[in-house]
Design a protein around this motif. Structure first.
Motif, PDB file in Angstrom:
ATOM      1  N   GLU A  47      33.638  64.125  -8.957  1.00 48.11           N
ATOM      2  CA  GLU A  47      32.523  63.315  -9.043  1.00 48.11           C
ATOM      3  C   GLU A  47      31.311  63.902  -8.732  1.00 48.11           C
ATOM      4  O   GLU A  47      30.265  63.660  -9.355  1.00 48.11           O
ATOM      5  CB  GLU A  47      32.849  62.147  -8.537  1.00 48.11           C
ATOM      6  CG  GLU A  47      33.840  61.210  -8.803  1.00 48.11           C
ATOM      7  CD  GLU A  47      34.417  60.119  -8.112  1.00 48.11           C
ATOM      8  OE1 GLU A  47      34.571  58.947  -8.774  1.00 48.11           O
ATOM      9  OE2 GLU A  47      34.526  59.938  -6.719  1.00 48.11           O
ATOM     10  N   VAL A  48      31.219  64.647  -7.654  1.00 47.78           N
ATOM     11  CA  VAL A  48      30.190  65.455  -7.156  1.00 47.78           C
ATOM     12  C   VAL A  48      29.683  66.390  -8.263  1.00 47.78           C
ATOM     13  O   VAL A  48      28.317  66.461  -8.517  1.00 47.78           O
ATOM     14  CB  VAL A  48      30.415  66.232  -5.684  1.00 47.78           C
ATOM     15  CG1 VAL A  48      28.979  66.999  -5.287  1.00 47.78           C
ATOM     16  CG2 VAL A  48      30.451  64.966  -4.684  1.00 47.78           C
ATOM     17  N   ILE A  49      30.591  67.160  -8.572  1.00 47.10           N
ATOM     18  CA  ILE A  49      30.335  68.065  -9.898  1.00 47.10           C
ATOM     19  C   ILE A  49      29.750  67.479 -11.075  1.00 47.10           C
ATOM     20  O   ILE A  49      28.684  67.904 -11.712  1.00 47.10           O
ATOM     21  CB  ILE A  49      31.619  68.967 -10.097  1.00 47.10           C
ATOM     22  CG1 ILE A  49      32.077  69.963  -8.929  1.00 47.10           C
ATOM     23  CG2 ILE A  49      31.364  69.821 -11.334  1.00 47.10           C
ATOM     24  CD1 ILE A  49      33.222  70.619  -8.912  1.00 47.10           C
ATOM     25  N   GLN A  50      30.457  66.168 -11.485  1.00 50.39           N
ATOM     26  CA  GLN A  50      29.926  65.622 -12.752  1.00 50.39           C
ATOM     27  C   GLN A  50      28.289  65.126 -12.485  1.00 50.39           C
ATOM     28  O   GLN A  50      27.591  65.434 -13.195  1.00 50.39           O
ATOM     29  CB  GLN A  50      30.824  64.585 -12.963  1.00 50.39           C
ATOM     30  CG  GLN A  50      30.422  63.663 -14.294  1.00 50.39           C
ATOM     31  CD  GLN A  50      31.053  62.333 -14.516  1.00 50.39           C
ATOM     32  OE1 GLN A  50      32.093  61.970 -13.518  1.00 50.39           O
ATOM     33  NE2 GLN A  50      30.911  61.720 -15.515  1.00 50.39           N
ATOM     34  N   GLU A  51      28.021  64.621 -11.256  1.00 49.88           N
ATOM     35  CA  GLU A  51      26.674  64.183 -10.983  1.00 49.88           C
ATOM     36  C   GLU A  51      25.740  65.176 -11.023  1.00 49.88           C
ATOM     37  O   GLU A  51      24.595  65.263 -11.544  1.00 49.88           O
ATOM     38  CB  GLU A  51      26.559  63.464  -9.683  1.00 49.88           C
ATOM     39  CG  GLU A  51      25.329  62.942  -9.273  1.00 49.88           C
ATOM     40  CD  GLU A  51      24.739  61.827  -9.936  1.00 49.88           C
ATOM     41  OE1 GLU A  51      23.461  61.689  -9.922  1.00 49.88           O
ATOM     42  OE2 GLU A  51      25.454  61.341 -10.662  1.00 49.88           O
ATOM     43  N   ALA A  52      25.997  66.687 -10.529  1.00 44.47           N
ATOM     44  CA  ALA A  52      25.466  67.799 -10.553  1.00 44.47           C
ATOM     45  C   ALA A  52      25.088  68.332 -11.818  1.00 44.47           C
ATOM     46  O   ALA A  52      24.124  68.916 -12.161  1.00 44.47           O
ATOM     47  CB  ALA A  52      25.997  68.628  -9.455  1.00 44.47           C
ATOM     48  N   TYR A  53      26.015  68.279 -12.732  1.00 44.59           N
ATOM     49  CA  TYR A  53      26.034  68.683 -14.149  1.00 44.59           C
ATOM     50  C   TYR A  53      24.848  67.939 -14.701  1.00 44.59           C
ATOM     51  O   TYR A  53      24.295  68.245 -15.480  1.00 44.59           O
ATOM     52  CB  TYR A  53      27.275  68.569 -14.747  1.00 44.59           C
ATOM     53  CG  TYR A  53      27.843  70.061 -14.906  1.00 44.59           C
ATOM     54  CD1 TYR A  53      27.493  70.848 -15.948  1.00 44.59           C
ATOM     55  CD2 TYR A  53      28.834  70.619 -13.906  1.00 44.59           C
ATOM     56  CE1 TYR A  53      28.222  72.007 -16.077  1.00 44.59           C
ATOM     57  CE2 TYR A  53      29.321  71.594 -13.904  1.00 44.59           C
ATOM     58  CZ  TYR A  53      29.191  72.620 -14.799  1.00 44.59           C
ATOM     59  OH  TYR A  53      29.680  73.741 -15.228  1.00 44.59           O
ATOM     60  N   ALA A  74      23.869  70.642  -7.771  1.00 43.82           N
ATOM     61  CA  ALA A  74      23.012  70.826  -9.056  1.00 43.82           C
ATOM     62  C   ALA A  74      22.024  71.950  -8.948  1.00 43.82           C
ATOM     63  O   ALA A  74      22.041  72.727 -10.047  1.00 43.82           O
ATOM     64  CB  ALA A  74      22.003  69.631  -8.713  1.00 43.82           C
ATOM     65  N   TYR A  75      21.731  72.577  -7.513  1.00 50.09           N
ATOM     66  CA  TYR A  75      21.012  73.721  -7.418  1.00 50.09           C
ATOM     67  C   TYR A  75      21.911  75.085  -7.861  1.00 50.09           C
ATOM     68  O   TYR A  75      21.473  75.764  -8.636  1.00 50.09           O
ATOM     69  CB  TYR A  75      20.387  73.830  -6.231  1.00 50.09           C
ATOM     70  CG  TYR A  75      19.941  75.101  -5.757  1.00 50.09           C
ATOM     71  CD1 TYR A  75      18.881  75.813  -6.747  1.00 50.09           C
ATOM     72  CD2 TYR A  75      20.146  75.813  -4.638  1.00 50.09           C
ATOM     73  CE1 TYR A  75      18.362  77.115  -6.250  1.00 50.09           C
ATOM     74  CE2 TYR A  75      19.593  77.224  -4.388  1.00 50.09           C
ATOM     75  CZ  TYR A  75      18.593  77.545  -5.212  1.00 50.09           C
ATOM     76  OH  TYR A  75      18.276  79.093  -4.785  1.00 50.09           O
ATOM     77  N   TYR A  76      23.162  75.186  -7.457  1.00 50.00           N
ATOM     78  CA  TYR A  76      24.194  76.214  -7.472  1.00 50.00           C
ATOM     79  C   TYR A  76      24.456  76.243  -8.831  1.00 50.00           C
ATOM     80  O   TYR A  76      24.866  77.329  -9.412  1.00 50.00           O
ATOM     81  CB  TYR A  76      25.207  75.796  -6.705  1.00 50.00           C
ATOM     82  CG  TYR A  76      24.933  76.575  -5.216  1.00 50.00           C
ATOM     83  CD1 TYR A  76      23.867  76.428  -4.439  1.00 50.00           C
ATOM     84  CD2 TYR A  76      26.214  77.388  -4.740  1.00 50.00           C
ATOM     85  CE1 TYR A  76      23.752  76.977  -3.033  1.00 50.00           C
ATOM     86  CE2 TYR A  76      25.734  77.779  -3.461  1.00 50.00           C
ATOM     87  CZ  TYR A  76      24.664  77.722  -2.833  1.00 50.00           C
ATOM     88  OH  TYR A  76      24.730  78.234  -1.595  1.00 50.00           O
ATOM     89  N   ILE A  77      24.714  75.064  -9.713  1.00 52.91           N
ATOM     90  CA  ILE A  77      25.024  75.005 -10.860  1.00 52.91           C
ATOM     91  C   ILE A  77      23.709  75.670 -11.809  1.00 52.91           C
ATOM     92  O   ILE A  77      24.349  76.526 -12.712  1.00 52.91           O
ATOM     93  CB  ILE A  77      25.530  73.842 -11.567  1.00 52.91           C
ATOM     94  CG1 ILE A  77      26.804  73.405 -10.718  1.00 52.91           C
ATOM     95  CG2 ILE A  77      25.559  73.625 -12.780  1.00 52.91           C
ATOM     96  CD1 ILE A  77      27.534  71.959 -10.929  1.00 52.91           C
TER      97      ILE A  77
END
Length: 223
Positions: A15-21, A175-178
């Motif tokens: 979920e963190v990854i989805q929000e970051a994307y 988000a920054y890392y992605i």
């Protein structure tokens, strides 16, 4: 106005990854995207270990002494040791002063024995705690507060090993890392948001004591 009455909001890694994307204006398109994002999350939390105290990771450890043994290998998940004391058989604690590697190497006789009064922490792959003088008894207990390494994210369903108040910081950092890999044009703005969220989280995650102590310069030149 009705409220939920619940206070258990949390996000797992996926979920963190989805929000970051979504903050990058992107969508995950493959399993590889998720795998590389999990790797980035582990790298992000490793970076946090270099940023300062994460108070929720401070843990108390103990180590029994062995007479004539001056060094003790500690668990590999220890990032740093903050405070060390020695407890006698009568439960009296004495806090040890921290010295640098240079100061430890300059000690005239590291094998002299007595109740320890100083320590040097060697931050290697297998961390080692050196005490001086070398313990003369096997009845001392070394008590040390240490920074524990954050638990890894092994699968996307794992919960990040952070308190809920760090979720905004973790999401902004992801988000920054992605963006580094997927949307470089968005990096400056996302980095600014990440740094702001990190500062806010760290300002909140502070010791509430009525005074603060700043380590001497030798502490920072230890490594």
């Amino acid at each position: 106005m009705a409220v939920s009455g619940s206070t258990d909001f949390n996000l797992d890694a996926a979920e963190v990854i989805q929000e970051a994307y979504e903050r990058c204006g992107l969508q995950e398109t493959s399993g590889k995207d998720l795998r590389t994002a999990v790797r980035s999350m582990n790298l992000l939390m490793a970076e946090w270990a270099n940023r300062g105290l994460n108070l929720w990771t401070v843990t108390l450890g103990t180590q029994s002494t062995t007479a004539s043994d001056k060094d003790y290998a500690l668990n590999a998940n220890i990032v740093d040791v903050l405070e060390v004391s020695v407890r006698d058989a009568d439960d009296t604690d004495v806090t040890l002063s921290r010295i640098s590697r240079a100061d430890y190497e300059m000690l005239p006789s590291k094998d002299s024995e007595g109740k320890p009064s100083q320590f040097y922490f060697e931050r290697t792959t297998t961390p080692t705690l050196y005490v001086y003088p070398t313990p003369d008894l096997s009845t001392y207990t070394i008590r040390y507060y240490y920074l524990k390494r954050l638990d890894d994210i092994d699968v996307p369903t794992d919960d990040p090993n952070v308190p809920f108040r760090f979720l905004p910081c973790l999401t902004a950092g992801m988000a920054y890392y992605i963006a580094m890999k997927k949307a470089p044009q968005m990096m400056p703005n996302l980095k600014a948001v990440y740094e702001e969220e990190f500062k806010r989280a760290m300002d909140e995650d502070r010791d509430r004591a009525s005074f603060s102590a700043v380590p001497g310069r030798s502490y920072f030149n230890n490594y």
